[in-house]
Design an enzyme around this catalytic site. Structure first.
Site, mmCIF file in Angstrom:
data_model
loop_
_atom_site.group_PDB
_atom_site.id
_atom_site.type_symbol
_atom_site.label_atom_id
_atom_site.label_comp_id
_atom_site.label_asym_id
_atom_site.label_seq_id
_atom_site.Cartn_x
_atom_site.Cartn_y
_atom_site.Cartn_z
ATOM 1 N N HIS A 1 -24.164 -14.772 -0.407
ATOM 2 C CA HIS A 1 -24.373 -13.356 -0.722
ATOM 3 C C HIS A 1 -25.868 -13.090 -0.857
ATOM 4 O O HIS A 1 -26.674 -14.009 -0.749
ATOM 5 C CB HIS A 1 -23.583 -12.920 -1.964
ATOM 6 N N HIS B 1 -27.999 -12.040 -3.267
ATOM 7 C CA HIS B 1 -28.847 -12.100 -4.471
ATOM 8 C C HIS B 1 -30.045 -13.024 -4.262
ATOM 9 O O HIS B 1 -29.944 -14.057 -3.597
ATOM 10 C CB HIS B 1 -28.028 -12.544 -5.687
ATOM 11 N N ASP C 1 -31.543 -15.137 -6.055
ATOM 12 C CA ASP C 1 -31.442 -16.547 -6.445
ATOM 13 C C ASP C 1 -30.572 -17.352 -5.467
ATOM 14 O O ASP C 1 -30.242 -18.513 -5.724
ATOM 15 C CB ASP C 1 -30.927 -16.692 -7.884
ATOM 16 N N HIS C 2 -30.234 -16.731 -4.318
ATOM 17 C CA HIS C 2 -29.491 -17.436 -3.261
ATOM 18 C C HIS C 2 -30.219 -17.388 -1.922
ATOM 19 O O HIS C 2 -30.005 -18.244 -1.072
ATOM 20 C CB HIS C 2 -28.071 -16.848 -3.126
ATOM 21 N N HIS D 1 -17.915 -10.367 -6.882
ATOM 22 C CA HIS D 1 -19.277 -10.503 -7.409
ATOM 23 C C HIS D 1 -20.192 -9.541 -6.642
ATOM 24 O O HIS D 1 -20.982 -8.798 -7.240
ATOM 25 C CB HIS D 1 -19.721 -11.952 -7.240
ATOM 26 N N ASP E 1 -21.252 -17.569 -5.981
ATOM 27 C CA ASP E 1 -21.088 -17.065 -7.350
ATOM 28 C C ASP E 1 -19.698 -16.471 -7.588
ATOM 29 O O ASP E 1 -19.529 -15.611 -8.457
ATOM 30 C CB ASP E 1 -22.136 -15.975 -7.646
ATOM 31 N N HIS F 1 -24.082 -22.247 -9.558
ATOM 32 C CA HIS F 1 -24.730 -22.308 -10.879
ATOM 33 C C HIS F 1 -24.088 -23.375 -11.758
ATOM 34 O O HIS F 1 -22.886 -23.625 -11.669
ATOM 35 C CB HIS F 1 -24.632 -20.963 -11.615
#
Ligand code: ZN
Ligand code: FE
Length: 246
Positions: free
Chosen positions: A58, A60, A62-63, A117, A137, A175
Site C-alpha cells: 500500500h 503509506h 513507511d512502506h 487499512h 498492514d 510491523h
C-alpha cells in the site's frame, strides 16, 4: 515447481517498528515494502544480490519511502503495486490487481486485494506446500491494521480471506507490534492461556533481540481476537476497542 523448498526470507527492522522483508534465491532478491533504502542496499550489496522486484502492499510512506532510491541503484527493478494506486505509488512499473499471478524467484505469487487499512491494500501470496503471505498492514501477530480508509466490513472480509488460506501459511507482517497486541488481548481475555503462553514466548524473543514475526496462521487463529471474531459486529467492537486502547 519444487515443493518444500527452504525459502530464505530475512527481516530488517527499521524506523520504530517496521520490518522490511527480503526474499532471496540464488543471486536474486525481492524486497517487500522498503520503508528505507540504505539498509536494503547494504544487505543486497553485501550479499551480492540483484534486486529483481519490489512489492508494495500500500501507499503509506513507511512502506514506499525507500523505493525511489532503490530504483536508482537497480534501474531494471520491477516495482509491483496495485493498479488502483497509480497516483499514490507513481513509480510502479508493473500494476496488478486481485487474482493476478506473478512469477518471481522461480515461484508463483498471487495478488490478493485486502481492503480496510487503505482502500486498495494488496497482499502477495506464495502458493506452495509451504505457503507464505506478505500481508503489509492488514494483519499483525495478535492484531490487525487500523481502518484508515476502508470500512469495517472491508477489513472483516479481508480477514476472512486470510482465514481461508492453508493453516500452515507463514504470515509476514510489516510491523513488529506483537507484544502490545498481546497485552491488549489479555486485557480483554485475562484467562486466555494461549495468549498468556504466546506472551511468554514473545518476551523471550524480544529479550534475545529476535523478531517475533513471521507468524503461523494456525497459531493466529488461537491468539488473534480479530481472526477469532466470527461476525462483523464482534469484529467492529474489537477494532473500536483497540483504537482507544493505545
Ligand atoms: Zn500502513
Ligand atoms: Fe505501516
Amino acid at each position: 515447481m519444487e515443493f518444500n523448498k527452504a525459502r530464505k526470507i530475512i527481516g530488517i527492522r527499521v524506523l520504530s517498528d517496521n520490518v522490511i522483508w527480503i526474499w532471496e534465491n540464488n543471486n536474486s532478491a525481492v524486497v517487500i515494502d522498503p520503508a528505507l533504502s540504505q539498509p536494503v542496499i547494504d544487505y543486497l550489496k553485501g550479499n551480492n544480490l540483484n534486486l529483481e522486484a519490489i512489492l508494495q502492499t500500500h501507499h503509506h510512506l513507511d512502506h514506499i519511502g525507500g523505493t525511489v532510491e532503490l530504483i536508482k541503484e537497480w534501474p531494471n527493478v520491477k516495482v509491483i503495486a496495485s493498479v488502483k494506486e497509480k497516483d499514490r505509488i507513481p513509480f510502479q512499473n508493473l500494476s496488478v490487481k486481485e487474482g493476478d499471478t506473478l512469477h518471481l524467484l522461480d515461484e508463483e505469487v498471487q495478488v490478493l486485494e485486502v481492503m480496510g487499512h487503505t482502500i486498495s491494500h494488496i497482499a502477495f501470496y506464495i502458493h506452495s506446500k509451504v505457503p507464505v503471505l506478505f500481508i503489509g498492514d492488514t494483519l499483525f501477530s495478535a492484531g490487525c491494521g487500523r481502518i484508515f480508509e476502508g470500512t469495517y466490513k472491508q477489513m472483516y472480509d479481508s480477514l476472512k480471506k486470510i482465514k481461508s488460506l492453508p493453516k500452515n501459511t507463514l504470515i509476514y507482517c510489516a510491523h513488529e507490534y506483537t507484544k502490545s497486541n498481546l497485552l491488549w488481548a489479555l486485557d480483554l481475555e485475562p484467562e486466555n492461556q494461549n495468549i498468556k503462553n504466546k506472551l511468554i514466548e514473545v518476551e523471550k524473543k524480544i529479550a534475545l533481540k529476535e523478531l517475533t514475526i513471521p507468524c503461523l496462521l494456525e497459531e493466529e487463529m488461537k491468539i488473534n481476537l480479530f481472526l477469532k471474531a466470527d461476525n462483523l459486529k464482534g469484529f467492529s467492537y474489537l477494532r473500536a476497542n483497540k483504537d482507544l486502547w493505545v
